[in-house]
Design a protein around this motif. Structure first.
Motif, PDB file in Angstrom:
ATOM      1  N   ALA A  45       0.881  -1.193  -0.037  1.00 50.85           N
ATOM      2  CA  ALA A  45      -0.008  -0.061   0.128  1.00 50.85           C
ATOM      3  C   ALA A  45       0.882   1.388   0.063  1.00 50.85           C
ATOM      4  O   ALA A  45       0.424   2.263  -0.610  1.00 50.85           O
ATOM      5  CB  ALA A  45      -0.944  -0.051   1.031  1.00 50.85           C
ATOM      6  N   ASP A  48       1.918   1.743  -3.460  1.00 53.96           N
ATOM      7  CA  ASP A  48       0.774   2.245  -4.142  1.00 53.96           C
ATOM      8  C   ASP A  48       0.822   3.758  -3.946  1.00 53.96           C
ATOM      9  O   ASP A  48       0.456   4.394  -4.715  1.00 53.96           O
ATOM     10  CB  ASP A  48      -0.392   1.528  -3.987  1.00 53.96           C
ATOM     11  CG  ASP A  48      -0.380   0.184  -4.524  1.00 53.96           C
ATOM     12  OD1 ASP A  48       0.388  -0.036  -5.202  1.00 53.96           O
ATOM     13  OD2 ASP A  48      -1.294  -0.663  -4.108  1.00 53.96           O
ATOM     14  N   CYS A  65      -3.950   5.000   4.497  1.00 48.35           N
ATOM     15  CA  CYS A  65      -5.245   4.324   4.680  1.00 48.35           C
ATOM     16  C   CYS A  65      -6.452   5.083   3.951  1.00 48.35           C
ATOM     17  O   CYS A  65      -7.251   4.623   3.461  1.00 48.35           O
ATOM     18  CB  CYS A  65      -5.853   4.445   6.176  1.00 48.35           C
ATOM     19  SG  CYS A  65      -4.588   3.302   7.068  1.00 48.35           S
ATOM     20  N   THR A  68      -5.311   4.566  -0.307  1.00 50.34           N
ATOM     21  CA  THR A  68      -5.436   3.237  -1.009  1.00 50.34           C
ATOM     22  C   THR A  68      -6.252   2.345  -0.289  1.00 50.34           C
ATOM     23  O   THR A  68      -7.018   2.835   0.574  1.00 50.34           O
ATOM     24  CB  THR A  68      -3.930   2.668  -0.677  1.00 50.34           C
ATOM     25  OG1 THR A  68      -3.774   2.303   1.089  1.00 50.34           O
ATOM     26  CG2 THR A  68      -2.784   3.291  -1.093  1.00 50.34           C
ATOM     27  N   ASP A  69      -6.268   0.870  -0.646  1.00 47.65           N
ATOM     28  CA  ASP A  69      -7.270  -0.038  -0.276  1.00 47.65           C
ATOM     29  C   ASP A  69      -6.811  -0.733   0.828  1.00 47.65           C
ATOM     30  O   ASP A  69      -7.174  -2.172   1.063  1.00 47.65           O
ATOM     31  CB  ASP A  69      -8.027  -0.632  -1.442  1.00 47.65           C
ATOM     32  CG  ASP A  69      -6.782  -1.579  -2.336  1.00 47.65           C
ATOM     33  OD1 ASP A  69      -5.699  -1.100  -1.684  1.00 47.65           O
ATOM     34  OD2 ASP A  69      -7.311  -2.409  -2.703  1.00 47.65           O
ATOM     35  N   SER A  71      -6.507  -2.740   4.371  1.00 40.53           N
ATOM     36  CA  SER A  71      -7.270  -3.325   4.902  1.00 40.53           C
ATOM     37  C   SER A  71      -7.841  -2.398   6.238  1.00 40.53           C
ATOM     38  O   SER A  71      -7.031  -1.883   6.829  1.00 40.53           O
ATOM     39  CB  SER A  71      -6.951  -4.581   5.463  1.00 40.53           C
ATOM     40  OG  SER A  71      -7.617  -5.162   6.348  1.00 40.53           O
ATOM     41  N   ASP A  72      -9.048  -2.419   6.642  1.00 42.07           N
ATOM     42  CA  ASP A  72      -9.527  -1.727   7.669  1.00 42.07           C
ATOM     43  C   ASP A  72      -8.994  -2.321   8.904  1.00 42.07           C
ATOM     44  O   ASP A  72      -8.738  -1.668  10.100  1.00 42.07           O
ATOM     45  CB  ASP A  72     -11.137  -1.745   7.815  1.00 42.07           C
ATOM     46  CG  ASP A  72     -11.670  -0.849   6.768  1.00 42.07           C
ATOM     47  OD1 ASP A  72     -10.989   0.069   6.464  1.00 42.07           O
ATOM     48  OD2 ASP A  72     -12.907  -0.957   6.633  1.00 42.07           O
TER      49      ASP A  72
END
Length: 150
Positions: A45, A48, A65, A68-69, A71-72
């Protein structure tokens, strides 16, 4: 009850006692697997996030956060990585003194006695690809954290 039933019950009880006695060790190994997976996700991430930027200047977990995608389960509800790692600690990402690199810091408040093992586990994946954490310039530890350079 028959003798066979008593023997089977005895074996089941012994197996359960054994499994329960190994619980903390198995939980630690599972947490370590989750930890390494999370570090890998954060690395991807962060790269990215960099996209066409010349370096990692200004990087933070909050920005990663948001953009990007990631994770939570890593970012958390607030998107800041607080209390989300598998050892109950925080994640943070920052630019390294060499702006072409970045650091991931993980606090480990619940397993401070295992920091050396975690650092040794992570050392090969850092920028220098060290065999172990001792003497590795791209991983450092404190009494409750591990900082890795990528």
């Amino acid at each position: 009850m028959t003798v066979d039933g008593i023997l089977i019950t005895g074996f089941v009880i012994i197996a359960l006692i054994y499994i329960i006695s190994k619980g903390p060790t198995l939980a630690y190994k599972w947490n370590k697997i989750q930890f390494t997976t999370d570090v890998s996700d954060i690395i991807n991430a962060t790269r990215d996030w960099k996209k066409a930027r010349p370096n990692f200047d200004g990087v933070s977990l909050k920005k990663i956060c948001d953009i990007t995608d990631l994770s939570d389960s890593i970012c958390g509800r607030s998107g800041d990585g607080k209390s989300t790692n598998s050892f109950g600690g925080d994640w943070s990402v920052s630019v390294n003194s060499s702006k072409g690199l970045f650091d991931i810091k993980a606090t480990l408040p619940n397993d401070t006695d295992r920091i050396a093992d975690i650092a040794d586990t992570m050392a090969p994946s850092t920028r220098s690809g060290c065999i172990e954490a001792d003497g590795c310039s791209t991983i450092s530890t404190s009494t409750s954290s591990v900082t890795m350079t990528f």
